[in-house]
Design a protein around this motif. Structure first.
Motif, PDB file in Angstrom:
ATOM      1  N   ALA A 120      32.862  42.529  77.035  1.00  0.00           N
ATOM      2  CA  ALA A 120      31.864  43.314  77.772  1.00  0.00           C
ATOM      3  C   ALA A 120      32.461  43.874  79.056  1.00  0.00           C
ATOM      4  O   ALA A 120      32.176  45.015  79.439  1.00  0.00           O
ATOM      5  N   ILE A 124      32.613  47.785  80.034  1.00  0.00           N
ATOM      6  CA  ILE A 124      31.986  48.254  81.271  1.00  0.00           C
ATOM      7  C   ILE A 124      32.980  49.029  82.124  1.00  0.00           C
ATOM      8  O   ILE A 124      32.677  50.093  82.671  1.00  0.00           O
ATOM      9  N   ASN A 167      29.341  39.519  82.574  1.00  0.00           N
ATOM     10  CA  ASN A 167      29.364  40.915  82.116  1.00  0.00           C
ATOM     11  C   ASN A 167      28.508  41.145  80.878  1.00  0.00           C
ATOM     12  O   ASN A 167      28.005  42.254  80.667  1.00  0.00           O
ATOM     13  N   TYR A 171      25.937  44.240  79.955  1.00  0.00           N
ATOM     14  CA  TYR A 171      26.182  45.097  78.798  1.00  0.00           C
ATOM     15  C   TYR A 171      24.999  45.098  77.826  1.00  0.00           C
ATOM     16  O   TYR A 171      24.717  46.111  77.185  1.00  0.00           O
TER      17      TYR A 171
END
Length: 301
Positions: A120, A124, A167, A171
């Motif tokens: 993720a 990102i 993260n 996401y």
């Protein structure tokens, strides 16, 4: 006294066998260690060259750091595989890859969350949905983005607390980037009494916002009579200002002060909530004067 020396002999033979095996593989171990030193130097050299190349690009610093980390991981993974085959010549690349294939299943299950956040983080950083310094909100958590790593995103909240947000949360959930644009529309509700003129109230409020430096004068100020409240006619007052939290708070402060001052100067009432109390029986009020009859009551409806 007779001492059974058979166990001692077995231990001595095992120690001698281990020593002989260790001496036999010692050159391979030294060669593997030496190769790892070469890998370390190569990683430093590749990292330095890669940094110079990335410095000429317009990538964000967080993305550059993430790519450098991925290159370093790749170099060390490749180096460790070769070092393992040097230290143990019987360990062929095919056997090593087969072992890694079986072990990766267990590792993947054990570190599922870590790998999920890692992937993720890469997505990102590549998609660039937010920048360092942006104010974002996700799942009720808001703050300024201070740092984006391959696993976490660091958010500094307005009260000073630092939040480490995985993260995968960013996401998989909807993220509001409040500062993606440098302007934000702000709304407050202003009420005037029913006895006042609605058109005049609108004009006074609009004039109060006209010269404020925290109100974007290039965009229209919108004022709509919104509702019949319990004790007032409510206006919805909307204007544009900076998108950062401190700019929004400062603008609201000046707008509320300016509207209150303007309405007072125009003699337009901002009403308090009215309450009408009804009693079933007459309410007796006692006077503080000794000359009056305390039994006298006043009927209220």
């Amino acid at each position: 006294m007779n001492i059974n020396i058979a166990p001692l002999k077995i231990i001595r033979e095992q120690i001698e066998a281990f020593t002989t095996s260790f001496i036999a593989v010692l050159p391979n171990l030294l060669a593997a260690v030496l190769f790892l030193v070469v890998v370390w130097l190569a990683n430093k050299l590749i990292g330095s060259i890669y940094s110079r190349v990335l410095a000429r690009t317009h990538m964000r610093s967080s993305l550059k750091a993430a790519l450098q980390s991925l290159v370093s991981v790749a170099v060390w993974t490749f180096g460790l595989l070769i070092a393992a085959t040097i230290a143990m010549p019987g360990l062929t690349p095919t056997k090593l890859l087969a072992g890694l294939g079986l072990g990766s299943i267990a590792i993947g299950l054990a570190f599922k969350d870590i790998f999920e956040n890692f992937l993720a983080g890469i997505l990102i950083l590549l998609r660039e949905p937010m920048r360092i310094g942006d104010y974002i909100e996700v799942e009720g958590i808001s703050g300024e983005v201070k740092k984006i790593t391959l696993r976490d995103t660091y958010l500094r909240q307005v009260d000073g607390d630092l939040i480490l947000l995985p993260n995968s949360v960013l996401y998989k959930n909807a993220v509001s980037v409040h500062t993606d644009w440098d302007r934000k529309r702000v709304t407050i509700i202003v009420g005037i009494a029913y006895d006042e003129d609605v058109a005049e109230g609108r004009r006074v409020i609009e004039a109060a916002l006209k010269d404020l430096d925290t109100v974007d004068q290039q965009r229209p100020v919108e004022i709509f009579a919104q509702a019949f409240n319990s004790s007032s006619i409510d206006f919805e007052v909307t204007w544009w200002t900076g998108s950062r939290p401190v700019e929004i708070r400062r603008s609201k402060d000046k707008v509320v002060e300016a509207v209150k001052t303007a309405l007072d100067e125009a003699g337009i009432e901002i009403p308090f909530p009215y309450r009408t109390l009804t009693f079933k029986d007459p309410l007796a009020l006692r006077s503080s004067s000794n000359d009056e009859d305390p039994s006298q009551g006043v009927e209220n409806t």
